[in-house]
Design a protein around this motif. Structure first.
Motif, PDB file in Angstrom:
ATOM      1  N   ALA A 159     -21.856  -8.949 -39.922  1.00 48.33           N
ATOM      2  CA  ALA A 159     -20.635  -9.554 -39.395  1.00 48.33           C
ATOM      3  C   ALA A 159     -19.668  -9.928 -40.511  1.00 48.33           C
ATOM      4  N   ALA A 160     -20.142 -10.026 -41.746  1.00 47.64           N
ATOM      5  CA  ALA A 160     -19.278 -10.431 -42.861  1.00 47.64           C
ATOM      6  C   ALA A 160     -18.149  -9.442 -43.099  1.00 47.64           C
ATOM      7  N   LEU A 161     -18.346  -8.179 -42.748  1.00 50.52           N
ATOM      8  CA  LEU A 161     -17.297  -7.182 -42.944  1.00 50.52           C
ATOM      9  C   LEU A 161     -16.115  -7.452 -42.027  1.00 50.52           C
ATOM     10  N   ARG A 162     -16.351  -8.146 -40.941  1.00 52.34           N
ATOM     11  CA  ARG A 162     -15.280  -8.408 -39.977  1.00 52.34           C
ATOM     12  C   ARG A 162     -14.633  -9.780 -40.162  1.00 52.34           C
ATOM     13  N   SER A 163     -15.006 -10.500 -41.193  1.00 49.61           N
ATOM     14  CA  SER A 163     -14.449 -11.834 -41.377  1.00 49.61           C
ATOM     15  C   SER A 163     -13.233 -11.856 -42.298  1.00 49.61           C
ATOM     16  N   LYS A 164     -13.093 -10.825 -43.138  1.00 48.81           N
ATOM     17  CA  LYS A 164     -12.011 -10.780 -44.117  1.00 48.81           C
ATOM     18  C   LYS A 164     -11.489  -9.360 -44.248  1.00 48.81           C
ATOM     19  N   TRP A 165     -10.400  -9.221 -44.963  1.00 47.58           N
ATOM     20  CA  TRP A 165      -9.931  -7.912 -45.375  1.00 47.58           C
ATOM     21  C   TRP A 165     -10.934  -7.406 -46.408  1.00 47.58           C
ATOM     22  N   SER A 166     -11.225  -6.128 -46.385  1.00 48.62           N
ATOM     23  CA  SER A 166     -12.240  -5.587 -47.288  1.00 48.62           C
ATOM     24  C   SER A 166     -11.700  -4.404 -48.080  1.00 48.62           C
ATOM     25  N   LEU A 167     -11.837  -4.485 -49.389  1.00 45.46           N
ATOM     26  CA  LEU A 167     -11.596  -3.347 -50.266  1.00 45.46           C
ATOM     27  C   LEU A 167     -12.929  -2.641 -50.409  1.00 45.46           C
ATOM     28  N   LEU A 168     -12.985  -1.367 -50.057  1.00 47.30           N
ATOM     29  CA  LEU A 168     -14.247  -0.631 -50.097  1.00 47.30           C
ATOM     30  C   LEU A 168     -14.166   0.567 -51.018  1.00 47.30           C
ATOM     31  N   TYR A 169     -15.296   0.865 -51.610  1.00 49.26           N
ATOM     32  CA  TYR A 169     -15.458   2.091 -52.378  1.00 49.26           C
ATOM     33  C   TYR A 169     -16.770   2.698 -51.917  1.00 49.26           C
ATOM     34  N   LEU A 170     -16.779   4.013 -51.705  1.00 52.16           N
ATOM     35  CA  LEU A 170     -17.962   4.712 -51.219  1.00 52.16           C
ATOM     36  C   LEU A 170     -18.643   5.424 -52.373  1.00 52.16           C
ATOM     37  N   VAL A 171     -19.971   5.328 -52.429  1.00 46.82           N
ATOM     38  CA  VAL A 171     -20.723   5.981 -53.497  1.00 46.82           C
ATOM     39  C   VAL A 171     -22.024   6.538 -52.928  1.00 46.82           C
ATOM     40  N   SER A 172     -22.427   7.646 -53.476  1.00 48.41           N
ATOM     41  CA  SER A 172     -23.714   8.249 -53.123  1.00 48.41           C
ATOM     42  C   SER A 172     -24.508   8.383 -54.417  1.00 48.41           C
ATOM     43  N   GLY A 173     -25.631   7.697 -54.496  1.00 44.52           N
ATOM     44  CA  GLY A 173     -26.421   7.732 -55.719  1.00 44.52           C
ATOM     45  C   GLY A 173     -26.041   6.606 -56.651  1.00 44.52           C
ATOM     46  N   PRO A 174     -26.343   6.760 -57.927  1.00 48.56           N
ATOM     47  CA  PRO A 174     -26.068   5.680 -58.879  1.00 48.56           C
ATOM     48  C   PRO A 174     -24.573   5.455 -59.080  1.00 48.56           C
ATOM     49  N   CYS A 175     -24.244   4.263 -59.495  1.00 45.44           N
ATOM     50  CA  CYS A 175     -22.846   3.885 -59.745  1.00 45.44           C
ATOM     51  C   CYS A 175     -22.490   4.296 -61.164  1.00 45.44           C
ATOM     52  N   GLU A 176     -21.947   5.516 -61.288  1.00 45.02           N
ATOM     53  CA  GLU A 176     -21.576   6.039 -62.604  1.00 45.02           C
ATOM     54  C   GLU A 176     -20.142   5.649 -62.930  1.00 45.02           C
ATOM     55  N   ARG A 177     -19.560   6.240 -63.940  1.00 45.31           N
ATOM     56  CA  ARG A 177     -18.254   5.826 -64.471  1.00 45.31           C
ATOM     57  C   ARG A 177     -17.149   5.711 -63.409  1.00 45.31           C
ATOM     58  N   PRO A 178     -16.937   6.709 -62.536  1.00 42.29           N
ATOM     59  CA  PRO A 178     -15.868   6.537 -61.526  1.00 42.29           C
ATOM     60  C   PRO A 178     -16.125   5.338 -60.608  1.00 42.29           C
ATOM     61  N   CYS A 179     -17.366   5.123 -60.258  1.00 37.59           N
ATOM     62  CA  CYS A 179     -17.734   3.984 -59.419  1.00 37.59           C
ATOM     63  C   CYS A 179     -17.478   2.675 -60.163  1.00 37.59           C
ATOM     64  N   GLN A 180     -17.884   2.605 -61.417  1.00 38.01           N
ATOM     65  CA  GLN A 180     -17.662   1.396 -62.213  1.00 38.01           C
ATOM     66  C   GLN A 180     -16.175   1.117 -62.385  1.00 38.01           C
ATOM     67  N   ASP A 181     -15.392   2.171 -62.574  1.00 33.64           N
ATOM     68  CA  ASP A 181     -13.938   2.005 -62.676  1.00 33.64           C
ATOM     69  C   ASP A 181     -13.362   1.439 -61.376  1.00 33.64           C
TER      70      ASP A 181
END
Length: 144
Positions: A11-33
């Motif tokens: 339910a926390a996703l519906r309580s505020k505006w959310s900035l999201l980033y989608l990742v599959s696998g480990p969080c490499e450089r683009p994900c960290q950026d």
């Protein structure tokens, strides 16, 4: 949704505006950026920052040690399993056009407190433009 204590609260996703980033696998450089960008965007919102949360949506396996590292490096960052967001397949809820692969697109998404996809910014978008979009939207919206 996972917090640093490892609790789940969808339910926390519906309580505020959310900035999201989608990742599959480990969080490499683009994900960290993207995590860095989302943190800086939220901070730049000033008095509206409490209305926005940062969520990393993870598809597939995400080893606990990597999750701990992300949470340590980015305090307040939330992690959510992709299956909690997309019942119809990875990134389905974030497709902007047919054949789009949102998980590999590297976009930052904005979801409103009702769960609607509002905006998506492609890789390389100037942060000043994103901040202007967010401030304008939050100024005129009473939600979140």
């Amino acid at each position: 949704l996972h917090d640093p204590a490892g609790k789940q609260d969808d339910a926390a996703l519906r309580s505020k505006w959310s900035l999201l980033y989608l990742v599959s696998g480990p969080c490499e450089r683009p994900c960290q950026d993207a995590l860095y960008l989302m943190r800086q965007l939220r901070l730049a919102l000033g008095r509206h920052s409490h209305r926005v949360q940062r969520v990393l949506v993870v598809y597939g396996s995400f080893p606990p040690e990597l999750a701990a590292a992300v949470l340590q490096d980015y305090p307040g960052q939330m992690l959510m399993a992709g299956s909690a967001v997309d019942g119809d397949g990875p990134g389905h809820s974030f497709r902007l056009f047919d054949g789009d692969d949102p998980v590999r697109a590297g976009r930052v998404y904005l979801v409103d407190p009702m769960g609607n996809l509002m905006l998506a910014w492609p890789v390389g978008t100037e942060p000043a433009g994103i901040i202007a979009d967010l401030k304008r939207l939050l100024r005129y919206s009473g939600a979140g």
